[in-house]
Design an enzyme around this catalytic site. Structure first.
Site, short mmCIF file in Angstrom:
data_model
loop_
_atom_site.label_atom_id
_atom_site.label_comp_id
_atom_site.label_asym_id
_atom_site.label_seq_id
_atom_site.Cartn_x
_atom_site.Cartn_y
_atom_site.Cartn_z
N GLY A 49 0.78 -0.89 -0.10
CA GLY A 49 -0.24 -0.14 -0.06
C GLY A 49 0.46 1.49 -0.41
N GLY B 27 -0.48 7.92 0.27
CA GLY B 27 -0.76 7.84 1.39
C GLY B 27 0.25 7.82 2.36
N ILE B 28 0.10 7.43 3.56
CA ILE B 28 1.56 7.15 4.08
C ILE B 28 2.91 5.93 3.96
CG2 ILE B 28 -0.21 8.08 6.55
CD1 ILE B 28 -0.59 5.20 7.16
N GLY B 29 1.89 4.95 3.22
CA GLY B 29 2.49 4.04 2.66
C GLY B 29 4.08 4.95 2.34
N SER C 39 -5.52 0.34 13.15
CA SER C 39 -6.33 1.84 13.79
C SER C 39 -6.71 1.51 15.10
CB SER C 39 -7.19 1.90 12.64
OG SER C 39 -8.33 3.16 12.68
N TYR D 42 -14.56 -2.00 8.31
CA TYR D 42 -13.64 -1.19 8.91
C TYR D 42 -12.93 -1.93 10.01
CZ TYR D 42 -9.39 2.33 9.02
OH TYR D 42 -8.23 2.75 8.67
N1 LIG Z 1 -5.98 7.81 6.84
C1 LIG Z 1 -6.08 7.19 8.26
O1 LIG Z 1 -7.19 8.36 8.89
C2 LIG Z 1 -5.96 6.16 8.33
C3 LIG Z 1 -6.22 5.98 9.68
C4 LIG Z 1 -5.85 4.66 10.51
C5 LIG Z 1 -5.49 3.59 9.99
N2 LIG Z 1 -5.05 3.79 8.34
C6 LIG Z 1 -4.39 2.79 8.43
O2 LIG Z 1 -3.51 3.13 7.04
C7 LIG Z 1 -2.99 2.13 6.25
C8 LIG Z 1 -2.75 3.37 4.77
O3 LIG Z 1 -4.05 3.79 4.17
P1 LIG Z 1 -3.17 5.45 4.57
O4 LIG Z 1 -4.59 6.21 4.68
O5 LIG Z 1 -2.07 6.19 3.89
O6 LIG Z 1 -4.67 5.85 2.66
P2 LIG Z 1 -4.18 5.61 0.89
O7 LIG Z 1 -3.72 7.07 0.75
O8 LIG Z 1 -5.51 4.98 0.54
O9 LIG Z 1 -3.69 4.56 1.13
C9 LIG Z 1 -4.06 2.91 1.25
C10 LIG Z 1 -2.47 2.55 0.54
O10 LIG Z 1 -3.30 0.48 0.32
C11 LIG Z 1 -3.62 0.21 -1.36
N3 LIG Z 1 -4.97 -0.92 -1.37
C12 LIG Z 1 -6.15 -0.36 -1.11
N4 LIG Z 1 -6.44 -1.04 -1.59
C13 LIG Z 1 -6.24 -2.20 -2.20
C14 LIG Z 1 -6.35 -3.46 -2.76
N5 LIG Z 1 -7.74 -3.76 -3.32
N6 LIG Z 1 -4.80 -4.31 -3.48
C15 LIG Z 1 -4.07 -3.79 -3.17
N7 LIG Z 1 -4.08 -2.35 -2.58
C16 LIG Z 1 -4.87 -1.92 -1.58
C17 LIG Z 1 -3.17 1.87 -2.30
O11 LIG Z 1 -3.59 0.82 -3.28
P3 LIG Z 1 -3.84 2.07 -4.24
O12 LIG Z 1 -4.30 2.19 -4.27
O13 LIG Z 1 -2.88 1.93 -5.60
O14 LIG Z 1 -4.99 0.90 -5.14
C18 LIG Z 1 -2.66 2.51 -1.04
O15 LIG Z 1 -1.07 2.32 -1.98
C19 LIG Z 1 -4.31 1.50 6.01
O16 LIG Z 1 -4.62 0.49 6.46
C20 LIG Z 1 -5.08 1.69 6.47
O17 LIG Z 1 -6.54 1.34 6.98
C21 LIG Z 1 -5.20 5.19 7.80
#
Ligand SMILES: NC(=O)c1ccc[n+]([C@@H]2O[C@H](COP(=O)([O-])OP(=O)(O)OC[C@H]3O[C@@H](n4cnc5c(N)ncnc54)[C@H](OP(=O)(O)O)[C@@H]3O)[C@@H](O)[C@H]2O)c1
Length: 309
Positions: free
Chosen positions: A25, A29-31, A151, A176
């Site tokens: 991921g 975002g954070i990844g 989370s 979620y």
């Molecule tokens: N943002 C917040 O407030 C928050 C809070 C707590 C925890 N988190 C966790 O942080 C992690 C990263 O999220 P983020 O906030 O950085 O959001 P993000 O920017 O949407 O990043 C999500 C990443 O996961 C990948 N992904 C999503 N669905 C997928 C699928 N079906 N198959 C393969 N890859 C997939 C996306 O890749 P593609 O776009 O290339 O598909 C993207 O690289 C997640 O586990 C999320 O639950 C986020």
């Protein structure tokens, strides 16, 4: 200068040369920010992952600019075969992994089933990192760290694996929270089994903060995601760099080097919910995940005898 996660995590003096990492991921975002920080800290190889090939190619270019050898692997986490292929590519392209950041995931509004007959969010957010980790266990170098992005949304939910296989049009936010509870339980159970197996590999989960600026809000309708993402630059709002710093701290900091089986928030081991601390829940989730994926239970011989399902 833009905020750098390595500074925010207090690890900007760390030298990761010789190290190889996989960040799932990381197309967004954070990844993405965490992967770039690993590059700036000198990691030899960073394998990046997601579904968006264009974003993956851009990240590979950006990582090349830090001197890091990077490769993008596309894999849909709703697809068991794609996850196995990701693991096979990582095994072929790296000599061993020092860092495995299980970060891919998201909030998926629509309630649908994957080919396994399992609710989509549970499959993508939990079953796939479980399978990927299992496939990479013998590819992890001694001293490796596994970090699973969970989370604070895991609180207030109890473990209900049966619900993930039943028709549930209202899965939404429950799905979620439940998947994030699974992340915390998984990381803790993995730590217990690695320890019992005599492996010097740590496993922890982390809450990155509530981050409006990542792609997390992509489930919102119309222009809302783009508008919400503008908040990233607002002082006082937890930014994408802040969130990446939480991952990086657990993955890289000396202060987290000997910590395993814990849930981090605010760069500190923190107490997760009661359901997330329950080892019987963790043991049951571990066994049921193997059953749903139709695989042998990973590290089966290292389950604690008293924690039978
Ligand atoms: N943002 C917040 O407030 C928050 C809070 C707590 C925890 N988190 C966790 O942080 C992690 C990263 O999220 P983020 O906030 O950085 O959001 P993000 O920017 O949407 O990043 C999500 C990443 O996961 C990948 N992904 C999503 N669905 C997928 C699928 N079906 N198959 C393969 N890859 C997939 C996306 O890749 P593609 O776009 O290339 O598909 C993207 O690289 C997640 O586990 C999320 O639950 C986020």
């Amino acid at each position: 200068m833009a905020k750098q996660p390595e500074r925010l995590a207090g690890v900007d003096g760390t030298d990761l040369s010789g190290m190889e990492a996989l960040v799932t991921g990381s197309t967004s975002g954070i990844g993405r920010e965490a992967a770039l920080a690993l590059g700036r800290l000198g990691a030899d190889t960073v394998v990046v992952h997601g579904r968006d090939g264009k974003a993956g190619a851009e990240l590979v270019d950006d990582l090349a600019g830090t001197g890091t050898d990077a490769e993008f692997v596309r894999a849909d986490f709703a697809d068991v075969d794609a996850v196995r292929e990701l693991a096979a590519t990582v095994r072929a392209e790296t000599g061993g992994l020092d860092l495995l950041l299980n970060n891919a995931g998201g909030f998926f509004r629509e309630s649908r089933r994957t080919g396994l007959g399992v609710e989509y969010t549970f499959h993508v957010n939990h079953l796939s990192p479980y399978l990927l980790t299992a496939e990479l266990l013998d590819h992890l170098r001694e001293g490796a760290r596994i970090v699973t992005t969970a989370s604070a949304a895991h609180t207030g939910t109890s473990l209900d694996i049966e619900r993930t296989t039943e028709p549930d049009p209202d899965a939404g936010s429950w799905a979620y929270s439940h998947s994030k509870l699974a992340n915390v339980l998984f990381a803790a159970e993995l730590a217990r089994r690695l320890e019992a197996a005599g492996r010097s590999v740590t496993s922890n989960s982390v809450h990155p903060g509530a981050i409006p600026g990542s792609g997390f809000t992509r489930f919102l309708p119309g222009p809302l995601p783009r508008l919400v993402q503008l908040l990233d630059a607002v002082p006082g709002v937890t930014s994408v760099a802040d969130g990446a710093a939480e991952l990086l701290f657990v993955a890289v900091s000396d202060r987290a080097a000997d910590v395993t089986g814990r849930y981090f928030a605010g760069q500190e081991p923190t107490q997760p919910s009661g359901a997330a601390r329950n080892p019987q829940n963790a043991r049951r989730l571990w066994a049921e995940s193997a059953r749903l994926l139709d695989v042998e239970e990973p590290l089966a011989e290292y389950a604690r005898a008293e924690e039978t399902v």
